[in-house]
Scaffold this active site. Structure first.
Site, PDB file in Angstrom:
ATOM      1  N   ASP A  38       0.886  -1.174   0.029  1.00  0.00           N
ATOM      2  CA  ASP A  38      -0.207  -0.037  -0.227  1.00  0.00           C
ATOM      3  C   ASP A  38       0.816   1.158   0.156  1.00  0.00           C
ATOM      4  O   ASP A  38       1.964   1.072   0.491  1.00  0.00           O
ATOM      5  CB  ASP A  38      -0.899   0.159   1.402  1.00  0.00           C
ATOM      6  CG  ASP A  38      -2.231   0.836   1.051  1.00  0.00           C
ATOM      7  OD1 ASP A  38      -1.985   2.050   0.810  1.00  0.00           O
ATOM      8  OD2 ASP A  38      -3.386   0.333   1.007  1.00  0.00           O
ATOM      9  N   ASP A  52       3.609   2.085  -4.571  1.00  0.00           N
ATOM     10  CA  ASP A  52       2.658   2.685  -5.655  1.00  0.00           C
ATOM     11  C   ASP A  52       2.272   1.315  -6.580  1.00  0.00           C
ATOM     12  O   ASP A  52       3.231   0.953  -7.410  1.00  0.00           O
ATOM     13  CB  ASP A  52       3.005   3.630  -6.360  1.00  0.00           C
ATOM     14  CG  ASP A  52       2.042   4.168  -7.257  1.00  0.00           C
ATOM     15  OD1 ASP A  52       0.776   3.499  -7.271  1.00  0.00           O
ATOM     16  OD2 ASP A  52       2.273   5.151  -7.979  1.00  0.00           O
ATOM     17  N   VAL A  53       1.139   0.721  -6.212  1.00  0.00           N
ATOM     18  CA  VAL A  53       0.721  -0.477  -7.067  1.00  0.00           C
ATOM     19  C   VAL A  53       0.867  -0.274  -8.774  1.00  0.00           C
ATOM     20  O   VAL A  53       0.900  -1.132  -9.415  1.00  0.00           O
ATOM     21  CB  VAL A  53      -0.433  -1.168  -6.797  1.00  0.00           C
ATOM     22  CG1 VAL A  53      -0.494  -1.869  -5.563  1.00  0.00           C
ATOM     23  CG2 VAL A  53      -1.780  -0.193  -7.007  1.00  0.00           C
ATOM     24  N   TYR A 144     -14.604   5.562 -13.229  1.00  0.00           N
ATOM     25  CA  TYR A 144     -14.514   4.270 -12.138  1.00  0.00           C
ATOM     26  C   TYR A 144     -15.117   2.995 -12.641  1.00  0.00           C
ATOM     27  O   TYR A 144     -14.596   1.989 -12.922  1.00  0.00           O
ATOM     28  CB  TYR A 144     -15.149   4.517 -11.085  1.00  0.00           C
ATOM     29  CG  TYR A 144     -15.162   3.417  -9.825  1.00  0.00           C
ATOM     30  CD1 TYR A 144     -13.861   3.383  -9.038  1.00  0.00           C
ATOM     31  CD2 TYR A 144     -16.169   2.732  -9.651  1.00  0.00           C
ATOM     32  CE1 TYR A 144     -13.796   2.475  -7.921  1.00  0.00           C
ATOM     33  CE2 TYR A 144     -16.226   1.699  -8.466  1.00  0.00           C
ATOM     34  CZ  TYR A 144     -14.998   1.537  -7.891  1.00  0.00           C
ATOM     35  OH  TYR A 144     -14.862   0.875  -6.777  1.00  0.00           O
ATOM     36  N   LYS A 148     -13.332  -0.540 -13.588  1.00  0.00           N
ATOM     37  CA  LYS A 148     -13.563  -1.802 -13.009  1.00  0.00           C
ATOM     38  C   LYS A 148     -14.025  -2.855 -14.089  1.00  0.00           C
ATOM     39  O   LYS A 148     -13.821  -3.877 -13.825  1.00  0.00           O
ATOM     40  CB  LYS A 148     -14.493  -1.547 -12.042  1.00  0.00           C
ATOM     41  CG  LYS A 148     -14.045  -0.621 -10.637  1.00  0.00           C
ATOM     42  CD  LYS A 148     -13.007  -1.462 -10.063  1.00  0.00           C
ATOM     43  CE  LYS A 148     -12.850  -1.196  -8.687  1.00  0.00           C
ATOM     44  NZ  LYS A 148     -11.501  -1.890  -7.872  1.00  0.00           N
ATOM     45  N   THR A 179     -16.587   1.394   4.192  1.00  0.00           N
ATOM     46  CA  THR A 179     -15.138   1.532   4.185  1.00  0.00           C
ATOM     47  C   THR A 179     -14.782   2.884   4.085  1.00  0.00           C
ATOM     48  O   THR A 179     -15.855   3.720   3.497  1.00  0.00           O
ATOM     49  CB  THR A 179     -14.412   0.913   3.266  1.00  0.00           C
ATOM     50  OG1 THR A 179     -14.519   1.401   1.914  1.00  0.00           O
ATOM     51  CG2 THR A 179     -14.947  -0.645   3.166  1.00  0.00           C
TER      52      THR A 179
END
Length: 235
Positions: A38, A52-53, A144, A148, A179
């Protein structure tokens, strides 16, 4: 990194909060050695790597170190995410790219880092995170939902490619989940919306983590599936 003897290694991106944090807790309780990836330290995982993914070099270096010091990665869960409600006309090119880099790029980077070893060993499991918005769409969620949606395409194509080698690839598509990704004033938190859900409440991150654990440990027949814990938001 100090290994936990005999434990299987699971890597979880987005592990500092929300679904990722719940996932490292669930898998840790089940005896996995968990490594959280993360931008912020993942306090709930046995080990944490800040990166950083969306950066393939950082992800590749982290996986190499993890496998060298802890052992083979047997499960990779890509839960890192980014969310914002923005009308189409207000979405700049930078924001389009950020959505794709985090969601599609993050999954792709992890896959490219772990797949060679999994294929060589003849087993392993990868879980990508998509969303019910990739199926149902929503006002203000164009970038978004599009990002996805690409995750579903990658998961299903890669699942078909890797299944003969013994590596399983699946996805989870949560509905609105309680969350920090959902701001306090998010429309998904409005009582009027929550009352419309068949379950009458938002999904909890712990419930989504149970879905992850199921695909990792029990759903060995699942290949290219999209599991949707969404309180009935998309039926």
């Amino acid at each position: 990194m100090d290994d936990i003897a005999g434990a299987r290694v699971a890597v979880v991106t987005g592990a500092a909060s929300g679904i990722g944090a719940a996932t490292v807790t669930e898998l840790s309780q089940r005896g996995w050695t968990t490594v959280g990836l993360d931008l912020r330290p993942s306090t709930g995982a046995h080990h944490a790597v800040t990166l950083d993914v969306s950066d393939p070099a950082q992800v590749r270096a982290a996986i190499c170190r993890i496998e060298r010091e802890l052992g083979p990665v047997e499960a990779a869960v890509c839960a890192a995410g980014h969310y914002a409600i923005v009308p189409l006309a207000d979405i700049g090119w930078t924001e389009w790219l950020r959505m794709l880099r985090v969601h599609l790029g993050g999954l792709l980077n992890v896959c490219r880092a772990v797949v060679p070893g999994m294929v060589a060993r003849g087993h392993g499991t990868i879980i990508g995170f998509t969303s019910d918005l990739a199926v149902g769409g929503s006002d203000g969620d164009v970038h978004y939902s599009a990002a996805k949606g690409t995750v579903i395409g990658l998961v299903r194509a890669l699942a078909a490619e890797l299944a003969p080698s013994g590596v399983r690839v699946n996805a989870i598509a949560p509905g609105p989940t309680d969350t920090p990704l959902l701001a306090p004033d998010s429309p998904w938190r409005r009582p009027s919306y929550v009352r419309m859900l068949p379950a009458g409440r938002l999904v909890s991150p712990e419930e989504v983590a149970l879905s992850v654990a199921y695909l990792v440990e029990e759903g060995t027949f699942c290949v290219g599936e999209v599991l949707s814990p969404n309180s009935g938001s998309v039926i």
